[in-house]
Enzyme design. Structure first.
Site, PDB file in Angstrom:
ATOM      1  N   MET A   1       8.978  11.568 -68.457  1.00 39.18           N
ATOM      2  CA  MET A   1      10.285  11.576 -67.785  1.00 39.18           C
ATOM      3  C   MET A   1      10.240  10.692 -66.533  1.00 39.18           C
ATOM      4  SD  MET A   1      11.977  15.244 -68.426  1.00 39.18           S
ATOM      5  CE  MET A   1      11.112  16.158 -67.173  1.00 39.18           C
ATOM      6  N   GLY A   2       9.237   9.813 -66.453  1.00 41.93           N
ATOM      7  CA  GLY A   2       9.173   8.884 -65.325  1.00 41.93           C
ATOM      8  C   GLY A   2       8.626   9.523 -64.068  1.00 41.93           C
ATOM      9  N   ALA A   3       8.878   8.854 -62.907  1.00 44.28           N
ATOM     10  CA  ALA A   3       8.246   9.237 -61.637  1.00 44.28           C
ATOM     11  C   ALA A   3       6.741   9.345 -61.894  1.00 44.28           C
ATOM     12  CB  ALA A   3       8.828  10.519 -61.074  1.00 44.28           C
TER      13      ALA A   3
ATOM     14  N   GLN B   1      16.708  19.558 -71.556  1.00 41.81           N
ATOM     15  CA  GLN B   1      15.573  20.477 -71.367  1.00 41.81           C
ATOM     16  C   GLN B   1      15.578  21.128 -69.989  1.00 41.81           C
ATOM     17  OE1 GLN B   1      12.468  17.330 -71.933  1.00 41.81           O
ATOM     18  NE2 GLN B   1      11.414  18.384 -70.275  1.00 41.81           N
TER      19      GLN B   1
ATOM     20  N   SER C   1       1.978  16.133 -60.358  1.00 46.07           N
ATOM     21  CA  SER C   1       3.271  16.408 -60.979  1.00 46.07           C
ATOM     22  C   SER C   1       4.309  15.501 -60.332  1.00 46.07           C
ATOM     23  CB  SER C   1       3.655  17.870 -60.737  1.00 46.07           C
ATOM     24  OG  SER C   1       5.046  18.045 -60.974  1.00 46.07           O
TER      25      SER C   1
ATOM     26  N   ARG D   1       7.116  16.315 -59.603  1.00 48.54           N
ATOM     27  CA  ARG D   1       7.862  17.131 -58.635  1.00 48.54           C
ATOM     28  C   ARG D   1       7.148  17.237 -57.285  1.00 48.54           C
ATOM     29  NH1 ARG D   1       9.102  19.687 -63.615  1.00 48.54           N
ATOM     30  NH2 ARG D   1      11.345  19.991 -63.913  1.00 48.54           N
TER      31      ARG D   1
ATOM     32  N   HIS E   1       0.087  10.685 -65.728  1.00 45.05           N
ATOM     33  CA  HIS E   1       0.728   9.939 -66.824  1.00 45.05           C
ATOM     34  C   HIS E   1      -0.137   8.740 -67.230  1.00 45.05           C
ATOM     35  CE1 HIS E   1       4.428  11.614 -64.701  1.00 45.05           C
ATOM     36  NE2 HIS E   1       4.615  12.043 -65.919  1.00 45.05           N
TER      37      HIS E   1
ATOM     38  N   LYS F   1      -1.685  19.840 -68.830  1.00 43.31           N
ATOM     39  CA  LYS F   1      -0.993  20.461 -67.693  1.00 43.31           C
ATOM     40  C   LYS F   1       0.196  21.291 -68.207  1.00 43.31           C
ATOM     41  CE  LYS F   1       1.590  20.009 -63.629  1.00 43.31           C
ATOM     42  NZ  LYS F   1       2.899  19.805 -64.210  1.00 43.31           N
TER      43      LYS F   1
END
Ligand code: AMP
Length: 309
Positions: free
Chosen positions: A57-59, A88, A214, A216, A64, A178
């Site tokens: 989902m990027g970022a 989602q 993450s 986030r 990743h 994760k």
């Protein structure tokens, strides 16, 4: 040795590949439409190249990138998708505040010599609108932990992953441990639909102090970031104590410890069988047992897990 194998060998040796003689050969392909991605992948298939796929989902962060690097060692061509999948998210605020850093993402992917990036918009993935008709059933796998606390989440994940699989048609797809429950759900999807895709689990990449990387994490304030490290630190301590404690004692240890940390609010901590994800009540109930946790740090919801047995 074929030309494509030679080029792939060179691509994996970044320094060598960065030599001016070779840089002109490498150009990351960015596709925005379904037609574009299908035709690029078909071109690779026609050359008998194996395709590895990393949905994101990027970022993007090192977690990743570790998936991309694994794919590059196992497949001829690596395709990465970047798509923040609206269906989602069960919390609209989480969707609107999800970090979006496309320019930086493309730079990171180029640095590791990714072959193809697929960056569709919402209409491209949901041309019929975001009311989806597909419904998948993952039984008990989706009735616990993330499934219990985020209703509809795994159906949303399964819908987008299946649509992406149909477009990319990969030989292997790489997913991080994760998101342990997501990995179990995707493995079940592939099994149920008999898809010819190998799902490759990839280790959790952590910050130096142990916090699981993450997308986030960038939303944490400096105070929240200091508290957040206690999530992984508590799991590491629990791993050391596991043999000496009963399941119930270990659960209480983790929950009480997290609840004493300012700014952390535990949503769940469970100790489960790693295959069916159901709670266990003793250490001899399963060959492989993991602890899974979700914690709210202010508005930011973080998950992590640790292998006990
Ligand atoms: P996301 O962009 O969060 O949907 O994640 C895309 C993929 O990267 C998923 O397979 C995640 O499990 C994986 N991933 C995210 N964070 C990490 C991490 N810290 N270590 C390893 N894999 C990760």
């Amino acid at each position: 040795m074929s030309i494509s194998t030679v080029i792939n060998c060179l691509k994996q040796n970044k320094d060598y590949f960065c030599h001016p003689i070779f840089t002109s050969y490498y150009k990351m392909i960015v596709c925005k439409t379904r037609l574009e991605i299908e035709s690029e992948v078909n071109r690779c298939r026609a050359l008998n190249q194996t395709v590895g796929f990393v949905p994101t989902m990027g970022a993007l962060h090192e977690g990743h990138i570790s998936l991309v690097e694994k794919s590059k060692t196992e497949c001829d061509i690596t395709v990465v998708s970047i798509f923040v999948n609206p269906i989602q998210f069960n919390n609209p605020n989480d969707l609107t505040s999800y970090p979006r850093t496309l320019e930086n993402d493309l730079k990171l992917l180029e640095d590791v010599l990714t072959d193809i990036v697929f960056v569709p918009d919402v209409n491209e993935m949901y041309p019929e609108g975001i009311v989806v008709k597909e419904h998948y059933d993952f039984g008990l796998l989706e009735s616990v932990m993330e499934g219990e606390h985020r209703p509809g989440h795994f159906n949303g994940v399964a819908v987008v992953v299946k649509r992406l699989f149909d477009l990319v048609n990969p030989n292997k797809a790489f997913f991080g441990l994760k998101d342990f429950q997501q990995l179990a759900v995707i493995s079940s999807l592939v099994k149920q639909l008999n898809l010819p895709i190998e799902i490759v689990p990839c280790d959790i990449v952590r910050e130096e102090d142990g916090l699981a990387m993450s997308s986030r994490n960038v939303r944490l304030t400096s105070e929240q970031r200091i508290s957040a490290v206690e999530i992984s630190q508590t799991l590491f301590k629990a791993q050391v104590l596991a043999k000496a404690y009963s399941i119930e004692e270990l659960k209480s240890f983790v929950i009480e410890k997290i609840n004493t940390v300012p700014l952390l609010q535990i949503e769940y901590f469970d100790i489960v069988d790693s295959i069916n994800l159901q709670s266990v009540s003793s250490w001899d109930e399963s060959k492989e047992i993991i602890g899974c946790i979700a914690v709210n740090v202010g508005e930011v919801r973080l998950i992590d897990n640790i292998l006990f047995l």
